[in-house]
Motif scaffolding. Sequence first.
Motif, short mmCIF file in Angstrom:
data_model
loop_
_atom_site.label_atom_id
_atom_site.label_comp_id
_atom_site.label_asym_id
_atom_site.label_seq_id
_atom_site.Cartn_x
_atom_site.Cartn_y
_atom_site.Cartn_z
N ASN A 447 0.80 -1.22 0.00
CA ASN A 447 0.00 0.00 0.00
C ASN A 447 0.84 1.27 0.00
O ASN A 447 0.40 2.31 -0.50
N MET A 448 2.07 1.24 0.53
CA MET A 448 2.84 2.47 0.66
C MET A 448 3.94 2.58 -0.40
O MET A 448 4.89 3.34 -0.25
N ASN A 449 3.80 1.83 -1.49
CA ASN A 449 4.79 1.87 -2.56
C ASN A 449 4.10 1.61 -3.89
O ASN A 449 3.33 0.64 -4.01
N LYS A 450 4.36 2.46 -4.86
CA LYS A 450 3.68 2.34 -6.15
C LYS A 450 4.24 1.19 -6.99
O LYS A 450 3.61 0.78 -7.97
N ASN A 451 5.42 0.68 -6.61
CA ASN A 451 6.05 -0.37 -7.41
C ASN A 451 5.43 -1.73 -7.13
O ASN A 451 4.93 -2.00 -6.04
N TYR A 452 5.49 -2.60 -8.14
CA TYR A 452 5.14 -4.00 -7.98
C TYR A 452 6.43 -4.78 -7.80
O TYR A 452 7.44 -4.53 -8.48
N PHE A 453 6.41 -5.75 -6.89
CA PHE A 453 7.60 -6.53 -6.59
C PHE A 453 7.44 -7.92 -7.20
O PHE A 453 6.56 -8.70 -6.79
N VAL A 454 8.28 -8.21 -8.18
CA VAL A 454 8.17 -9.44 -8.95
C VAL A 454 9.29 -10.40 -8.55
O VAL A 454 10.47 -10.03 -8.51
N THR A 517 12.42 9.69 5.12
CA THR A 517 12.40 8.63 4.12
C THR A 517 11.88 9.20 2.80
O THR A 517 11.27 10.26 2.76
N LYS A 518 12.16 8.48 1.74
CA LYS A 518 11.59 8.80 0.44
C LYS A 518 10.69 7.66 0.00
O LYS A 518 11.05 6.49 0.12
N LYS A 519 9.51 8.02 -0.48
CA LYS A 519 8.54 7.01 -0.86
C LYS A 519 8.93 6.35 -2.18
O LYS A 519 9.74 6.84 -2.95
N ASP A 520 8.31 5.18 -2.39
CA ASP A 520 8.38 4.48 -3.68
C ASP A 520 9.79 4.11 -4.10
O ASP A 520 10.15 4.17 -5.28
N GLN A 521 10.61 3.74 -3.13
CA GLN A 521 11.93 3.23 -3.45
C GLN A 521 11.84 1.77 -3.90
O GLN A 521 10.88 1.07 -3.60
N LYS A 522 12.87 1.34 -4.61
CA LYS A 522 13.05 -0.08 -4.85
C LYS A 522 13.83 -0.65 -3.67
O LYS A 522 14.47 0.10 -2.93
N TYR A 523 13.78 -1.97 -3.50
CA TYR A 523 14.38 -2.56 -2.32
C TYR A 523 15.35 -3.66 -2.72
O TYR A 523 15.29 -4.18 -3.84
#
Length: 775
Positions: A447-454, A517-523
Amino acid sequence: MISNLHRILLIILILNLTGSVSLAQVKSVYEAMSLDEILNVDVVVTASKQPEDLFETPLSVTIIKKEDISRSGATSIMEALRLSQGLIVREVTPGNYDVQIRGFDDMTKNNYITLPFNTSTLVMIDNRIVYSYFSGGTFWESLPIDVHDIERIEVVRGPASALYGPNAATGVIHIITSHSEKPGLNAFASCTIGNGNSKLVNTSFGYNWNNKTKLTFSANFTGRSRFDDMYYNWFDREYVTMDNLNIMMDIEKNQNTHELWTYKDFSDSLHTEYDINRSLQKMGANIFFDHEIDNQSNISLTIGAQKSQCQKPGFLNFATPLSQNNTTSYYFDSKIKYHNFYGQFNLSSGQDLNSNPGNSYKFMNADANFEYLFQRKNINIRPGISFKNCRYNSPITYDEPFDFTLLNYQFKDEGRIINSAAASILTDWNPISKLRIIGGGRIDKFNMNKNYFVNYELGATYRMDKKKLFRAVISHANRSPFILDTYLNASMNFYYPYQSESNVNPIYLPLSQNLKTKKDQKYPTNTSIEICWRNKFSPKVNFDVELFAQKISNLLVSNAYREVHTKVQLTPDNQLDSIISGSGHADMYFENFDVGARQYGLSFMLQITPNPKYELKFYGTLQKTVLNGITDVRFNTTDSQITIDEENKTISTISHSNTNMTLWSEKLTPTFYGGFTLNYMPVKRLNMNLNGYFYTKQVFAGIPFYNIIADYTGLYWNNYMTIDPYVVLNTRVIYTIKDQTKVFVSLKNMLGKHREFGFTDQIGTTFLIGFQWSY
């Protein structure tokens, strides 16, 4: 004879359930086996979510059996993990451990103080994830179960997020419990005592109604004391007593007099409590209920609670790496299998209270997973969906910034939420009798990240005959967002005293730091390729070797962006005289950065059983970690403005700069590590075991929080500690008085005091005696 029959039936059930082995392969492999070979088949479930022969698994898997744990004398789940290849297991303080699969160690963390939190390995108990989504990792001391509750531990080395979701980026440690296995009344009690105030108690009792229904209660207690009474002092870079610790930052106690806090006054005002002698105290209790509906359906319910206190490195302790953690937690877990449908739902809640309030939090988590297995002649397809809801309440995530220099804090009703939904699919296909192909994919949305994690994996095994198998797999796995790197909101305000030759009194330069923090980071993401060769040279000799290469990317680091104002007095001949005034402000963000690492390695396991009396196992991992990208950034001025006042002989400057405060180290992960076990049973009632765990040199790098102001002062403070190569030797002797009663003695760390983790305690020799009784 009954146990042998059960094992034969289990093997037949495996072949029928999985559908992974075609009829032709059954005839060419399993029907070619002798009865002894069939009875020695080890069954594993974690690699493909279905019971299968360990030899056939498409992933690198090790089983640590209950019997192996008992014989070795391991007193905790973490210590038992030293019985598997590919695991780095360091004892931080007595009874508290850092556990890594193949390493990468601090690479996947976003903290710049070395912590024993492995954020990239997923730990499960009976398929229930036990993981902290606050800052990542597993709090091993907070597990409600203990070694007695374990049937086996299955260790998957390599990315497995396609199977179990984010945070299985380097692998999975799956703890499978056992309870009331024989019909009728089941009871067990074990007590162990030793030096270092070592006390371990395990007990359980339950009833088994004809293997249809089981009800079991278990409880455990562990107590350990430190071998040291000293603490590493960040300020002086040496070990001192608690009374001689120094705070590592100049924090003002009084803004008018500029009096600074001492560590003792600061700790007393925070009501920080340290039990200097205690290393670990934990207790847990569990109730297990299992019911078999029919041959293909069952239901299980588990509830439990735990309470623990330990000393280990903690985030943001202003004087020493060791912090005291107090945890309390409760859980409920339910599972159902109805023919080919699988469902699981669990709840957990509790709190982790640190000796520094900025790292304390309360939590409430809920997980739900649903899967269905479609079976055809030579292919299985297993789609699934998962949901997660996590609520964490921490003072450093509220709307109003938490000030680390203030001494009062309280919990508010401002919990932060992690919601996620995932869809997955796993396929298992036998195109021909000797070839097996397994593929899996999973996509997660938070919910707190616009990215999809594949996440994905694709593996294949080719079994030439009953003795030889070749395997290859490629996989890609992510780490998930955490509360800390998504919602962190804190600040620090302090003064740096500047003393010049011309000033009688020092000038105090105000400095402030916001932690954001910065939103929508990759991890952090791990991409891995590995190949494996398995060979049963004979019923008495097994050998496995695996080659792997993996790359970590999308790392988060703590970057600070500063604005510094200074005003300098000039002499009559325009030379620099002294600072008149100055101030600084910085915003620090967790964000993606151009840095990564690659790792290449080889793991092996050789097991020799010349006769029923002897068993020898030797295993190890040789690997190399190589950093890439920007790994040594310290200070970068982006722009500056200079104003000269010729009349008043002053120069004013405004400068903007940035720095990456994370210190990377290629030498943290040992080049070679592994172990051995030698088990000898001269007579039926006597068992003797010698086991060892070894590692090569490691260099720990720690940057204290003081470095936040380093770019104002021009002073950098990097600490390094070298851990020399070492072999941990243990031995245990067990004597069975009767079938139900055993006595034992253990000698652990026979070679004496040593340190396994940077800036923490020495681990001494422990002598243990105890007994166990079962019915």
